[in-house]
Design a protein around this motif. Structure first.
Motif, PDB file in Angstrom:
ATOM      1  N   GLY A 219       0.827  -1.194   0.000  1.00  0.00           N
ATOM      2  CA  GLY A 219       0.000   0.000   0.000  1.00  0.00           C
ATOM      3  C   GLY A 219       0.863   1.247   0.000  1.00  0.00           C
ATOM      4  O   GLY A 219       2.091   1.170   0.038  1.00  0.00           O
ATOM      5  N   GLY A 220       0.212   2.398  -0.039  1.00  0.00           N
ATOM      6  CA  GLY A 220       0.949   3.659   0.024  1.00  0.00           C
ATOM      7  C   GLY A 220       1.912   3.851  -1.118  1.00  0.00           C
ATOM      8  O   GLY A 220       2.964   4.476  -0.948  1.00  0.00           O
ATOM      9  N   ILE A 221       1.583   3.340  -2.293  1.00  0.00           N
ATOM     10  CA  ILE A 221       2.499   3.374  -3.434  1.00  0.00           C
ATOM     11  C   ILE A 221       2.804   4.801  -3.874  1.00  0.00           C
ATOM     12  O   ILE A 221       3.904   5.101  -4.355  1.00  0.00           O
ATOM     13  N   TYR A 222       1.849   5.695  -3.695  1.00  0.00           N
ATOM     14  CA  TYR A 222       2.074   7.104  -4.024  1.00  0.00           C
ATOM     15  C   TYR A 222       2.522   7.913  -2.810  1.00  0.00           C
ATOM     16  O   TYR A 222       2.526   9.140  -2.846  1.00  0.00           O
ATOM     17  N   ASN A 223       2.896   7.222  -1.725  1.00  0.00           N
ATOM     18  CA  ASN A 223       3.366   7.879  -0.500  1.00  0.00           C
ATOM     19  C   ASN A 223       2.419   8.984  -0.044  1.00  0.00           C
ATOM     20  O   ASN A 223       2.815  10.137   0.163  1.00  0.00           O
ATOM     21  N   LEU A 227       3.613  11.229  -4.825  1.00  0.00           N
ATOM     22  CA  LEU A 227       4.004  10.631  -6.104  1.00  0.00           C
ATOM     23  C   LEU A 227       2.849  10.620  -7.111  1.00  0.00           C
ATOM     24  O   LEU A 227       3.017  10.152  -8.231  1.00  0.00           O
ATOM     25  N   ALA A 228       1.715  11.149  -6.705  1.00  0.00           N
ATOM     26  CA  ALA A 228       0.612  11.338  -7.642  1.00  0.00           C
ATOM     27  C   ALA A 228       0.586  12.775  -8.149  1.00  0.00           C
ATOM     28  O   ALA A 228       0.297  13.028  -9.318  1.00  0.00           O
ATOM     29  N   ASN A 229       0.930  13.701  -7.264  1.00  0.00           N
ATOM     30  CA  ASN A 229       0.908  15.123  -7.624  1.00  0.00           C
ATOM     31  C   ASN A 229       1.926  15.861  -6.769  1.00  0.00           C
ATOM     32  O   ASN A 229       1.570  16.466  -5.753  1.00  0.00           O
ATOM     33  N   LEU A 263       4.265  10.062 -13.849  1.00  0.00           N
ATOM     34  CA  LEU A 263       4.882   9.656 -12.593  1.00  0.00           C
ATOM     35  C   LEU A 263       4.072   8.561 -11.912  1.00  0.00           C
ATOM     36  O   LEU A 263       4.641   7.611 -11.358  1.00  0.00           O
ATOM     37  N   LYS A 264       2.757   8.654 -11.928  1.00  0.00           N
ATOM     38  CA  LYS A 264       1.935   7.628 -11.286  1.00  0.00           C
ATOM     39  C   LYS A 264       2.156   6.264 -11.930  1.00  0.00           C
ATOM     40  O   LYS A 264       2.195   5.235 -11.238  1.00  0.00           O
ATOM     41  N   ALA A 265       2.281   6.230 -13.243  1.00  0.00           N
ATOM     42  CA  ALA A 265       2.524   4.961 -13.932  1.00  0.00           C
ATOM     43  C   ALA A 265       3.867   4.379 -13.528  1.00  0.00           C
ATOM     44  O   ALA A 265       3.989   3.181 -13.244  1.00  0.00           O
ATOM     45  N   ALA A 266       4.888   5.224 -13.494  1.00  0.00           N
ATOM     46  CA  ALA A 266       6.219   4.754 -13.106  1.00  0.00           C
ATOM     47  C   ALA A 266       6.221   4.281 -11.658  1.00  0.00           C
ATOM     48  O   ALA A 266       6.818   3.244 -11.324  1.00  0.00           O
ATOM     49  N   ALA A 267       5.547   5.027 -10.774  1.00  0.00           N
ATOM     50  CA  ALA A 267       5.519   4.660  -9.354  1.00  0.00           C
ATOM     51  C   ALA A 267       4.857   3.313  -9.150  1.00  0.00           C
ATOM     52  O   ALA A 267       5.360   2.469  -8.391  1.00  0.00           O
ATOM     53  N   LEU A 268       3.742   3.083  -9.814  1.00  0.00           N
ATOM     54  CA  LEU A 268       3.005   1.834  -9.649  1.00  0.00           C
ATOM     55  C   LEU A 268       3.759   0.660 -10.270  1.00  0.00           C
ATOM     56  O   LEU A 268       3.910  -0.406  -9.652  1.00  0.00           O
ATOM     57  N   GLN A 269       4.242   0.838 -11.477  1.00  0.00           N
ATOM     58  CA  GLN A 269       4.910  -0.264 -12.163  1.00  0.00           C
ATOM     59  C   GLN A 269       6.260  -0.595 -11.533  1.00  0.00           C
ATOM     60  O   GLN A 269       6.694  -1.754 -11.554  1.00  0.00           O
ATOM     61  N   PHE A 270       6.923   0.393 -10.949  1.00  0.00           N
ATOM     62  CA  PHE A 270       8.151   0.130 -10.198  1.00  0.00           C
ATOM     63  C   PHE A 270       7.869  -0.839  -9.053  1.00  0.00           C
ATOM     64  O   PHE A 270       8.586  -1.830  -8.853  1.00  0.00           O
ATOM     65  N   CYS A 271       6.814  -0.579  -8.311  1.00  0.00           N
ATOM     66  CA  CYS A 271       6.481  -1.429  -7.161  1.00  0.00           C
ATOM     67  C   CYS A 271       6.092  -2.837  -7.600  1.00  0.00           C
ATOM     68  O   CYS A 271       6.507  -3.831  -6.998  1.00  0.00           O
ATOM     69  N   MET A 272       5.307  -2.938  -8.655  1.00  0.00           N
ATOM     70  CA  MET A 272       4.813  -4.234  -9.095  1.00  0.00           C
ATOM     71  C   MET A 272       5.901  -5.093  -9.720  1.00  0.00           C
ATOM     72  O   MET A 272       5.726  -6.306  -9.875  1.00  0.00           O
ATOM     73  N   ALA A 273       7.035  -4.484 -10.056  1.00  0.00           N
ATOM     74  CA  ALA A 273       8.123  -5.243 -10.671  1.00  0.00           C
ATOM     75  C   ALA A 273       8.875  -6.116  -9.673  1.00  0.00           C
ATOM     76  O   ALA A 273       9.590  -7.040 -10.073  1.00  0.00           O
ATOM     77  N   HIS A 274       8.724  -5.848  -8.379  1.00  0.00           N
ATOM     78  CA  HIS A 274       9.455  -6.656  -7.397  1.00  0.00           C
ATOM     79  C   HIS A 274       8.716  -7.972  -7.167  1.00  0.00           C
ATOM     80  O   HIS A 274       7.520  -7.982  -6.905  1.00  0.00           O
ATOM     81  N   PRO A 275       9.416  -9.103  -7.259  1.00  0.00           N
ATOM     82  CA  PRO A 275       8.742 -10.406  -7.130  1.00  0.00           C
ATOM     83  C   PRO A 275       8.130 -10.653  -5.763  1.00  0.00           C
ATOM     84  O   PRO A 275       7.264 -11.525  -5.626  1.00  0.00           O
TER      85      PRO A 275
END
Length: 325
Positions: A219-223, A227-229, A263-275
């Motif tokens: 959770g808290g992916i956008y801190n 990281l959303a705005n 930025l929101k796309a990068a923030a979310l996809q960065f997190c989801m990339a970790h196994p």
């Protein structure tokens, strides 16, 4: 939507977090809450996270009103224990965080009996006969009580088949590491500690979770919004972000714009990339926000962005990036 597994529990890789539906920072109407949950459902989201704390029961009631109209085996829901909702004597002012909440207020209780009462009361608010995942919520100053009381109750409920997975939900990773070593948990909900601005979970938590097959609900992916705005006055970890954090977030936003992404796309996809990450739990307060969150998970982010992010050392070198960048 992509599926993941928490032990034997199948979950969608994106989940809806319900803290905003409880009026976090801004009041939300019943109609907007219902529309948000319905839109999440229509987009394929089948994992829903809630807690007594979120709007002091309001989020549980709103989520339950929608979910009990759906086939019970078609979704998974998590809620939390450690706070009992009680009506205080005398006048009650508006809460600092939850707007439009009822008079009830949370009281910490990590005892065995307190957890059992909390579970019964959550089921009553949800209008469901069971939940799938039960988490000990924010036991930062209550480690011993959580191990001796709360987790003992959770293990009993799991053994009886009342719930399928147990764990803890926190805004820190250090104590989660201690729980991983002390208790046979299935998952953790980690809020705000693995993001484009904070990769502290890489030090100990993610390695121990990988070794013990403990799933991460992130959770808290956008801190809390920065990281959303990113802007002066943006929230980080539920508080106003300091100037250094705002500057880092603005630098990340500028890099995204340079590469034609968001930025929101990068923030979310960065997190989801970790196994280690099983579910990305995204909060939303209206239908447009949850639709945007799903769109961000699918928006193209150029490989050149990830390469420059790595090259400029804007993230920890140990963090896996989408596409192996």
């Amino acid at each position: 939507m992509k599926k993941s597994w928490l032990g034997s529990l199948g979950v969608t890789s994106l989940g809806l977090g319900s803290a905003p539906l409880g009026g976090l920072f801004t009041p939300v109407s019943d109609a907007d809450a219902e529309a948000t949950i319905a839109r999440a459902w229509s987009l394929g989201i089948r994992f829903f996270d809630t807690a007594p704390l979120y709007g002091f029961g309001l989020a549980e009631r709103r989520l339950g009103a929608f979910l009990r109209q759906q086939p019970r085996d078609s979704y998974a829901i998590s809620t939390k224990v450690g706070r009992l909702l009680r009506t205080p004597d005398g006048a009650v002012g508006e809460d600092e965080h939850y707007k439009g909440a009822p008079r009830e207020r949370p009281v910490f209780d990590f005892s065995y009996d307190g957890v059992m009462h909390s579970m019964e009361e959550s089921l009553a608010r949800l209008g469901l006969d069971h939940v799938d995942v039960l988490l000990v919520h924010d036991p930062d100053d209550h480690y011993d009580d959580a191990v001796a009381g709360a987790f003992r109750a959770l293990q009993r409920l799991r053994t009886e088949g009342t719930i399928k997975a147990i764990g803890a939900g926190m805004n820190q990773s250090d104590m989660l590491v201690r729980f991983a070593e002390a208790v046979p948990v299935d998952c953790f909900l980690l809020a705000g500690r693995y993001t484009l601005l904070d990769q502290g979970a890489l030090d100990a938590l993610f390695p121990v979770c990988a070794a013990k097959n403990i799933g991460i609900l992130l959770g808290g992916i956008y801190n809390s919004g920065i990281l959303a705005n990113p802007h002066t006055g943006a929230k980080f970890n539920y508080q106003d972000a300091d100037a250094a954090l705002v500057a880092r977030a603005l630098a990340l936003d500028e890099l995204c714009r340079k590469h034609g992404t968001e930025l929101k796309a990068a923030a979310l996809q960065f997190c989801m990339a970790h196994p280690a990450v099983t579910v990305a739990v995204m909060g939303a307060r209206n239908a447009a926000e949850i639709a945007d969150n799903v769109a961000m998970s699918e928006m193209p982010v150029p490989a050149a962005f990830w390469q420059e992010l790595r090259g400029r050392k804007l993230v920890d070198a140990r963090a896996p990036l989408p596409g192996g960048a």
